[in-house]
Structures are given as C-alpha cells and as structure tokens.
Design a protein around this motif. Structure first.
Motif, PDB file in Angstrom:
ATOM      1  N   THR B  10     -23.316   2.418 -58.639  1.00  0.00           N
ATOM      2  CA  THR B  10     -24.263   2.956 -57.666  1.00  0.00           C
ATOM      3  C   THR B  10     -23.744   4.291 -57.160  1.00  0.00           C
ATOM      4  O   THR B  10     -22.549   4.458 -56.933  1.00  0.00           O
ATOM      5  CB  THR B  10     -24.453   1.995 -56.483  1.00  0.00           C
ATOM      6  N   LEU B  11     -24.671   5.207 -57.018  1.00  0.00           N
ATOM      7  CA  LEU B  11     -24.269   6.552 -56.612  1.00  0.00           C
ATOM      8  C   LEU B  11     -25.396   7.198 -55.828  1.00  0.00           C
ATOM      9  O   LEU B  11     -26.504   6.655 -55.750  1.00  0.00           O
ATOM     10  CB  LEU B  11     -23.895   7.388 -57.823  1.00  0.00           C
ATOM     11  N   LYS B  12     -25.088   8.345 -55.257  1.00  0.00           N
ATOM     12  CA  LYS B  12     -26.090   9.107 -54.518  1.00  0.00           C
ATOM     13  C   LYS B  12     -26.338  10.408 -55.263  1.00  0.00           C
ATOM     14  O   LYS B  12     -25.404  11.135 -55.582  1.00  0.00           O
ATOM     15  CB  LYS B  12     -25.549   9.443 -53.119  1.00  0.00           C
ATOM     16  N   ILE B  13     -27.602  10.666 -55.582  1.00  0.00           N
ATOM     17  CA  ILE B  13     -27.937  11.973 -56.124  1.00  0.00           C
ATOM     18  C   ILE B  13     -28.911  12.630 -55.164  1.00  0.00           C
ATOM     19  O   ILE B  13     -29.960  12.062 -54.856  1.00  0.00           O
ATOM     20  CB  ILE B  13     -28.558  11.885 -57.535  1.00  0.00           C
ATOM     21  N   ASP B  14     -28.549  13.776 -54.657  1.00  0.00           N
ATOM     22  CA  ASP B  14     -29.352  14.493 -53.657  1.00  0.00           C
ATOM     23  C   ASP B  14     -29.748  13.573 -52.505  1.00  0.00           C
ATOM     24  O   ASP B  14     -30.895  13.577 -52.051  1.00  0.00           O
ATOM     25  CB  ASP B  14     -30.607  15.089 -54.307  1.00  0.00           C
ATOM     26  N   GLY B  15     -28.819  12.734 -52.081  1.00  0.00           N
ATOM     27  CA  GLY B  15     -29.059  11.874 -50.932  1.00  0.00           C
ATOM     28  C   GLY B  15     -29.783  10.585 -51.247  1.00  0.00           C
ATOM     29  O   GLY B  15     -29.907   9.710 -50.393  1.00  0.00           O
ATOM     30  N   ARG B  16     -30.274  10.439 -52.489  1.00  0.00           N
ATOM     31  CA  ARG B  16     -30.988   9.201 -52.832  1.00  0.00           C
ATOM     32  C   ARG B  16     -30.004   8.185 -53.404  1.00  0.00           C
ATOM     33  O   ARG B  16     -29.154   8.516 -54.208  1.00  0.00           O
ATOM     34  CB  ARG B  16     -32.074   9.489 -53.877  1.00  0.00           C
ATOM     35  N   ASP B  17     -30.153   6.932 -52.990  1.00  0.00           N
ATOM     36  CA  ASP B  17     -29.297   5.877 -53.541  1.00  0.00           C
ATOM     37  C   ASP B  17     -29.843   5.446 -54.888  1.00  0.00           C
ATOM     38  O   ASP B  17     -30.967   4.968 -54.979  1.00  0.00           O
ATOM     39  CB  ASP B  17     -29.272   4.671 -52.586  1.00  0.00           C
ATOM     40  N   LEU B  18     -29.035   5.599 -55.930  1.00  0.00           N
ATOM     41  CA  LEU B  18     -29.493   5.278 -57.275  1.00  0.00           C
ATOM     42  C   LEU B  18     -28.430   4.456 -57.984  1.00  0.00           C
ATOM     43  O   LEU B  18     -27.307   4.327 -57.509  1.00  0.00           O
ATOM     44  CB  LEU B  18     -29.742   6.568 -58.070  1.00  0.00           C
ATOM     45  N   SER B  19     -28.802   3.905 -59.121  1.00  0.00           N
ATOM     46  CA  SER B  19     -27.795   3.186 -59.899  1.00  0.00           C
ATOM     47  C   SER B  19     -27.990   3.501 -61.379  1.00  0.00           C
ATOM     48  O   SER B  19     -29.084   3.847 -61.832  1.00  0.00           O
ATOM     49  CB  SER B  19     -27.904   1.681 -59.662  1.00  0.00           C
ATOM     50  N   LEU B  27     -26.937  13.259 -65.702  1.00  0.00           N
ATOM     51  CA  LEU B  27     -28.222  13.817 -66.127  1.00  0.00           C
ATOM     52  C   LEU B  27     -29.216  12.717 -66.513  1.00  0.00           C
ATOM     53  O   LEU B  27     -30.391  12.758 -66.138  1.00  0.00           O
ATOM     54  CB  LEU B  27     -27.997  14.770 -67.308  1.00  0.00           C
ATOM     55  N   GLU B  28     -28.737  11.700 -67.231  1.00  0.00           N
ATOM     56  CA  GLU B  28     -29.630  10.617 -67.641  1.00  0.00           C
ATOM     57  C   GLU B  28     -30.180   9.857 -66.434  1.00  0.00           C
ATOM     58  O   GLU B  28     -31.373   9.568 -66.356  1.00  0.00           O
ATOM     59  CB  GLU B  28     -28.884   9.643 -68.571  1.00  0.00           C
ATOM     60  N   VAL B  29     -29.275   9.556 -65.499  1.00  0.00           N
ATOM     61  CA  VAL B  29     -29.715   8.808 -64.316  1.00  0.00           C
ATOM     62  C   VAL B  29     -30.699   9.645 -63.497  1.00  0.00           C
ATOM     63  O   VAL B  29     -31.713   9.142 -63.010  1.00  0.00           O
ATOM     64  CB  VAL B  29     -28.499   8.364 -63.476  1.00  0.00           C
ATOM     65  N   ALA B  30     -30.396  10.941 -63.385  1.00  0.00           N
ATOM     66  CA  ALA B  30     -31.291  11.820 -62.625  1.00  0.00           C
ATOM     67  C   ALA B  30     -32.663  11.861 -63.292  1.00  0.00           C
ATOM     68  O   ALA B  30     -33.697  11.760 -62.628  1.00  0.00           O
ATOM     69  CB  ALA B  30     -30.698  13.228 -62.557  1.00  0.00           C
ATOM     70  N   ASN B  33     -34.905   8.980 -62.748  1.00  0.00           N
ATOM     71  CA  ASN B  33     -35.408   8.887 -61.396  1.00  0.00           C
ATOM     72  C   ASN B  33     -36.205  10.116 -60.967  1.00  0.00           C
ATOM     73  O   ASN B  33     -36.420  10.334 -59.778  1.00  0.00           O
ATOM     74  CB  ASN B  33     -34.243   8.653 -60.432  1.00  0.00           C
ATOM     75  N   GLY B  34     -36.590  10.886 -61.964  1.00  0.00           N
ATOM     76  CA  GLY B  34     -37.459  12.019 -61.676  1.00  0.00           C
ATOM     77  C   GLY B  34     -36.780  13.171 -60.949  1.00  0.00           C
ATOM     78  O   GLY B  34     -37.439  13.979 -60.304  1.00  0.00           O
ATOM     79  N   ILE B  35     -35.458  13.218 -61.024  1.00  0.00           N
ATOM     80  CA  ILE B  35     -34.762  14.359 -60.408  1.00  0.00           C
ATOM     81  C   ILE B  35     -34.517  15.392 -61.488  1.00  0.00           C
ATOM     82  O   ILE B  35     -33.931  15.093 -62.526  1.00  0.00           O
ATOM     83  CB  ILE B  35     -33.422  13.916 -59.783  1.00  0.00           C
ATOM     84  N   PHE B  36     -34.973  16.621 -61.228  1.00  0.00           N
ATOM     85  CA  PHE B  36     -34.899  17.655 -62.253  1.00  0.00           C
ATOM     86  C   PHE B  36     -33.555  18.382 -62.209  1.00  0.00           C
ATOM     87  O   PHE B  36     -33.152  18.896 -61.167  1.00  0.00           O
ATOM     88  CB  PHE B  36     -36.036  18.656 -62.047  1.00  0.00           C
ATOM     89  N   ILE B  37     -32.852  18.373 -63.334  1.00  0.00           N
ATOM     90  CA  ILE B  37     -31.650  19.206 -63.477  1.00  0.00           C
ATOM     91  C   ILE B  37     -31.888  20.092 -64.699  1.00  0.00           C
ATOM     92  O   ILE B  37     -32.133  19.587 -65.789  1.00  0.00           O
ATOM     93  CB  ILE B  37     -30.379  18.346 -63.688  1.00  0.00           C
TER      94      ILE B  37
END
Lengths: 561, 240
Positions: B10-19, B27-30, B33-37
C-alpha cells in the motif's frame, strides 16, 4: 627473501608505464649489458613504480647491510658510473634521492641496513613526508612479476589465515569494523557490500574488480596493478572465500597493456603456486579469476554499464535498483569493488581493524592514493591518510606551483569533479567534505591549476570529455551536456551572453537531478563549481571579451590586447 | 500488522491511498488508478529502460528523483507525480528533444498523433529557449513499405525492444554514443536490404513520433495502432 636481500648488491629499475615512458627500459638494458660484459656479481631486477613521477626513471640500489638507496633521473649514460661505484661498495651520491633503512610492508617488515649519513631518509623528502603507504606498500620495492618476492614480504599470509580460521562472518565483521569504504569514489561500506553478497542465495555469485580507470590524468590503479598485481589477487581471493562467490573477474582497460600483462603473469604464477584455482592452499576452496579487457568506454567504469559490457552488450548503464548485489552479472548477485579497495583487504586482516582506523578520519579511515598532477612542482602518486587538508597536498607534498606561480584551484575526482578554489584549501580531503564543496572524491585524481589556467576553459574541457563519453541512453546527459558544451564554446570564443550563466546553472541542476547514471549525475560539477567560485572569469569572457589567463581565443572587441 | 507473506503493497500517490502488487511499478499502479505520468520510452508490453526520464517522480524521504517506469512500489511509499520542479524538468526534457534533431510538426506525418507533441501541448510548451542544433540526418526509404526519418527519432528504443522482444528479429539496434547515437537496422545497412527484418511493422506502430512511418502517408496521416501489443503479450502469457 634471498631475492629481495641477496648476498650481493641488488639493482632494481622502476619499470611501470611511467618509468618506461621516461626511458627506464633503456636503462635496464644498459645495466643488463654492462653487468654481463663486465661479468659483475650483481642481482638486477625490475620493480614497479615508487610514485615520484617527476623524478623518473627511479633506480634502487642496495648493498648488503646498508639502506636501500633510491636514485633519481637515471639515464643510460649513468650506468657505468653507478656500476663502478657499486663494485667499490659505494653509492653514487650525486644521483641519490633518498634512502630507506627499513620498510613496513604492513604484512611484513624488511630491514635493509644502516649508514649513508649524507643521504636524506625518504621520510625527510617533502614529497614523501606525511605519506602512509598501505595500498602502495609493495610498489616499487618488489618485482611484480615474481610471486616469491610478494610472498617474501608477507603476501598471501592474510589469505592463508582467513582460510585456516574459516570464520567468514567474523572476518566480514572486521572489514565492517575497519570502516573500509569503496575507493572508486562513492564511498559505500565495503564490509556491508560483502555481507549483502554473502547473504544472497543463488546458484552463482560473482565478484568483480573494476579496473576501468578512465579519468584523464589519473593513474592510481594502473600503477597499483603494474607494481603489485598479487595484492589485488589476494584481496579478491579473500573476498571470494568470505562471500561464497564462485568466480572473480577483473575488468581492466585495454589501454593498460602492461597492467594486463602483469596480471596475466600474476594469475599464471598464483595458479602454479596453488593460490588460485582448485583446492587453494589445500583448504578445499575453489576460486578462479578471469581477466576481461574493456573496449575503451569511460562509462564502463559505472558498475551497471560494466556488467552490460561483460555480458557482451554495449556499455550502457541500467537503472538501479535492482542493484548488482541483487541482480548483477547474468542476473546473479554480484559485488563490484574498485582496484584500490581490494588492496586494503590483506593489510586490514594482517593488522586488524583497530590498526586501520588509527589512520584517516573518523568517518573515513585509512588512506587514499591520489595522482597529484598539473601545475605543481612535484607530481606523482601520493598515498595520504583520508582527511588530510588539501593544502598539504599542494604545498607540502607538491611544494607549490611550478616556477613559483600562484595556484588557483585544485580539481578533484576526475572529469566530473568540481574545482576547489584556493580559499578552500583548508578542506580535509574525505568523501563528505568534498561532496559539500560540490566536488567528489572520485577515484583520486587531483589536478592542480595555476594562474595560467582559465577556469571557463577547464569547465569546457571537462564537459567536452563527458559529453563525448556519454552513452546517449538518457536525454539529460545526451542532449543536456551537448547544450552545455555549446554554451561554453560560445563563452570561450567571445560570443557569450550574461543570461548564459543562468542557463548553464539551470541545465546543470537538471542534468544532475535527472540523469540515469553517475556519469550524468556528476558531469555538471566542473561547471557548477567554477560558476560559483570563478564567476568573475565567466564575466570577463562575456562582458569584456577577455580571457584573464590568456587561454581562450576570445575575439577582442574594440581593444587590441 | 500485515503478515510477512503478503505481496500487496500500500502506498500513497499524490495523496491518494492506493495498493499494488509488489512486482508492479509506480507507473503501472498510477495508470491503473487513472493518474497520469508522462513518459516517452516506456510502453506496456516491453521491458522498461528508464531512458527518457519523463516519468521521474518525487518520493518522500529520497533525495533523488526516480523513474516511475522502473521503480517498484514499496510499502508506505509516498509518491508525488506532479510538482513545479517535475514540471520544469519535464519541460526541459521536451525542449532538449525538440532542439536535438529536426522536429518540424507542420510537415510531419504524425502531426496531431505524436506522443511528444501531445506531451508538449499538455505541459504548455510554446517555444524552446535553447538553440536548435539542426543536424544533418538521413531518411532511409529503402524498405518496400516503411520509412525511417532520423530527423524525428528521439532514441526511445521502443523499436529496438519490440523487434527484439516481441518479433524476435532484433533488426534494430543503436550505434554510436552520446549525441551521435543512432538507431540502425542490422549492421548499419539500408533497411531495405536487411536480412533479418520480417516486415511486420511493429516498430512503426510503437514509435512515439513520426520517425517510423508507412509509405504513402502524408502530413498528419500516420495513425499508429498500438492495441496489438498488450493483446499479444496477454495471449502469450496465457499460452505459457
């Protein structure tokens, strides 16, 4: 021992690449011919380099019971005169540089003898004063092509003890306690690195010696290998046993033919003596060392590029992690250390970690070999305790500028090191202090610059070097360095603009932060450090169209210089 | 506490809790979850090389910026994918790429469909503040169906990887180093006389710019079809 201290006079000619470059090959043959012709009872030997490059060719003369005397700047025409003196039981005092009464090989002590009140001891020669030879303990004194001379000064004793004790954990703890740090420049704890490899579970494990020394003006590793190849093999053998590695590889520059030749010979001899190969020293330990010659790319000194090169691919770095300790050569756990790191292993085991930490600074114990070159009176290889202030190198060891000219700056760490200005010469030379000044320890290059050097041109030169050595894989290094070089070329040719200084800074920050490997991350150091300490020189080029040192061909505008 | 055997991080990307699973990259997790990199060299289905440096992200507690495409997720990681510094650096990369060779969008077959052009628009690049290099680059049209225009190549090496890893031909590779690096076919022979090229065209369709294109396409006509790659990879994995 009979070879080092025979019952007859011994004459040894320093025949590293530096010596032969100054004509020692001719001197050696002149000695051989003359001894043969006159039928003299003299033991003639080839040795490596004692480090004082400015005084080459160096010749050691030893008469039984007397100190070893180092003669300097010996030419073929001196040979007859030297032999006359030696046969009379004298020393040609006019050529004598210094004498050595006894020598601490760390792994053994050699007492040469006493006498010659009028010749200064080597300790009293400014160039050697303060030096502590741990890595270079055998260089220039023993014949690198003769394993027996290495064994005579305690060589392979540490390996023997490690094998007999058979407690790898304890020995790795000792290396950790000695706080030995990687001498390739990054300064990572060697003991920890070995521990990673020891704990890694895999079918195969490799240890690699990085001898791809590519920095312009740096030749520490070359001399270490040329003068004392067996110390390297011993260091690797010990690590091989401690970490459970299945094979050792030495990746050496093809541009070092003599080093390659001496290593080949050393490996052959070590095998002959049962020190390498199967069942080493009868303790059931099997270990082989292979020699691989690099194809001449600077970036292959970066460990992942080196691994790529070993695997037969182009020398381009891979992203880390995974680190080589996790996934290295052919995907197996791999440990890579610089040449000099391996040279510290046998002494630490022989004398113990407490002895090792006596020298150097608290965070960085031990010594480091530097190649002191450039505009300094005494040039050569110097081994100093870590933490020695920079001014000691320049003014005590180096005895100041050539022809009394004022020294402006020292660049440490090779082409990607920073230029340290004169005001900062109190800085202790260790990993952290240099990093704070925007430079690096690197592998130990030290280039001294005086008032005749233009710092903008120096920065331009080093960017030209790193730019041409960039592998081209990542954008910041490939294109960013090209842009930096173009801007610097404009400034040195007189077409610079004031905003270029800002652009250079911005570019440098970006290249440092976003490059893939160490080459790009450190390449901007010469630019950043000169912009910081020598901004007025940049301004002089840009605003006044003048190069204060008179190096750059800036187009004078309005005024003829 | 989580059991030690778990492979979910589990991690936080741009403040969102994701796993994500432990072998997955940031990059794959982002992406899931619809986070653009932004990225240029990475492509789903190919090995990652971390070369273009567009996907650099900030990770809390780490001084260095790390490429999202090759950095595996870790428990408790806090990732920032967008900041002023990252935006500046990404703009810098694009500016450097635009000035490295001769990227002239108005006459490019990929105008309007180019990944680099789209990223530049997204990052608001209207001009570059470095001088152009204007190198003399070659165009190799010796192949029956395809063309390589080195003027538009950004050395992302997608063609090299797709040819080696997916098609298994290894026609493409890189020659030279630094600013002189070039993609080549076989041992730097004209593409048309390459003995290893199977003419499959995968390289053309993974190319992010107009460097590789089909003959007969005029300005803005070269649409690239990328769907085959995830499909091929998926089918192969199922077969294994």
């Amino acid at each position: 021992m009979a070879k080092l201290l025979p019952f007859r006079p011994r004459i040894a000619v320093g025949m590293g690449t530096c010596g032969t470059g100054n004509g020692s090959e001719g001197v050696y043959h002149a000695f051989a011919d003359a001894i043969d012709k006159r039928g003299l009872d003299i033991h003639l030997a080839r040795v490596g380099c004692f480090g004082f490059c400015a005084q080459e060719p160096l010749v050691n003369v030893w008469l039984p019971g007397r100190p070893l005397v180092i003669l300097h700047r010996v030419q073929s025409q001196h040979v007859d005169e030297i032999l006359d003196d030696v046969m009379m039981g004298n020393i040609p005092t006019a050529l004598a540089l210094c004498k050595i009464e006894e020598w601490d090989h760390i792994t053994a002590q050699v007492k040469y003898g006493t006498g010659y009140a009028n010749i200064p001891s080597w300790r009293d020669i400014p160039f050697f004063k303060g030096q502590k030879k741990i890595v270079l303990r055998n260089c220039g004194l023993i014949n690198p092509d003769d394993v027996e001379e290495y064994i005579a000064v305690g060589g392979y004793q540490s390996l023997y003890n490690v094998l007999i004790d058979n407690r790898p954990d304890v020995v790795i703890e000792q290396i950790k306690a000695a706080k030995l740090r990687g001498r390739g420049g990054a300064g990572f704890s060697t003991g920890q690195k070995w521990d990673f490899l020891r704990k890694a579970v895999a079918e195969k494990k490799f240890i690699i010696c990085n001898a791809d020394e590519g920095d312009p003006g740096a030749y520490m590793n070359r001399n270490e290998i040329e003068s004392d190849p067996h110390s390297l093999l011993e260091g690797m053998l010990i690590a091989g046993f401690l970490t459970g590695a299945t094979m050792g590889i030495i990746y050496v520059r093809a541009e070092y033919p003599l080093a390659v030749h001496r290593l080949e010979r050393a490996i052959e001899q070590a095998k002959e003596y049962g020190l390498l190969g199967e069942d080493i020293l009868g303790r059931g330990f099997n270990f082989n060392i292979e020699l691989v010659e690099g194809a001449g790319a600077f970036v292959c000194g970066e460990e992942t590029a080196l691994i790529n090169s070993l695997e037969g691919f182009a020398g381009r770095p891979r992203p880390r992690p995974p680190f080589p300790a996790q996934k290295g050569l052919w995907g197996f756990p791999t440990n890579i250390n610089n040449v000099e790191t391996w040279y510290n292993v046998a002494p630490i085991i022989a004398r113990g970690p407490a002895w090792f930490t006596e020298t150097g600074s608290a965070k960085s114990p031990g010594t480091k070999v530097f190649s002191l070159v450039g505009k300094v009176h005494n040039t050569g290889l110097v081994e100093m305790p870590l933490g020695t202030p920079l001014k000691t190198f320049v003014y005590d060891i180096g005895e100041g500028g050539v022809g009394g000219r004022a020294i402006k700056s020292v660049q440490t760490g090779g082409p990607s090191g920073g230029c340290i200005p004169h005001e900062m010469f109190d800085t202790p030379v260790d990993y952290e202090s240099l990093a704070q000044l925007g430079s690096i320890m690197g592998s130990g290059g030290m280039v001294v610059m005086d008032e005749d050097n233009c710092m903008v041109d120096v920065a331009r030169y080093f960017i030209e070097f790193t730019n041409s050595e960039s592998c081209g894989k990542c954008v910041p290094c490939r294109v960013g360095l090209d842009k930096s070089l173009r801007i610097l070329n404009r400034i040195t040719s007189g077409a610079g603009r004031m905003q270029h200084m800002e652009t250079l800074e911005e570019l440098s920050r970006y290249i440092r932060d976003s490059s893939l490997c160490g080459l790009g991350q450190s390449a901007p150091n010469p630019v950043v450090s000169t912009l910081k300490s020598f901004a007025e020189e940049y301004r002089a080029h840009i605003e006044d169209h003048k190069c204060p040192a008179g190096v750059c061909g800036v187009q004078p505008v309005g005024e003829t210089a | 506490m989580r059991p030690a055997t778990t492979n979910v991080k589990t991690l936080k990307i741009d403040g969102r809790d994701l796993s994500g699973r432990q072998e997955e990259t940031i990059l794959e997790v982002a992406r899931q979850n619809g986070i653009f990199i932004p990225r240029l060299c990475e492509m789903e289905g190919l090995t990652d090389v971390g070369a273009c440096r567009m996907c650099l992200v900030e990770i809390k507690g780490q001084n260095r910026l790390l490429p999202a495409c090759v950095t595996a997720v870790e428990e408790g990681m806090e990732v920032t994918t967008d900041s002023e510094r990252l935006q500046n650096y990404r703009r810098m990369i694009l500016e450097l790429l635009f000035t490295e060779r001769n990227h002239v969008c108005s006459v490019c077959v990929s105008n309007g469909h180019c990944e680099m052009q789209m990223l530049a628009q997204r990052l608001g690049i209207t001009h570059v503040h470095f001088p152009y290099r204007y190198p003399k680059e070659e165009v190799d049209a010796s192949h029956d169906r395809f063309v390589i225009d080195h003027n538009r190549c950004i050395l992302c090496t997608r063609c090299v990887r797709v040819c080696d890893e997916i098609e298994g031909a290894h026609t493409w590779d890189i020659t030279g180093r630094g600013i002189d690096a070039q993609v080549i076919t076989d041992l730097n022979e004209p593409w048309g006389s390459s003995e290893t090229c199977t003419g499959c065209g995968k390289c053309v369709h993974v190319c992010p710019t107009g460097a590789l294109f089909e003959k007969g396409r005029s300005v803005a006509e070269m649409l690239k079809r990328r769907q085959f790659l995830p499909y091929l990879t998926m089918m192969r994995e199922e077969n294994e």
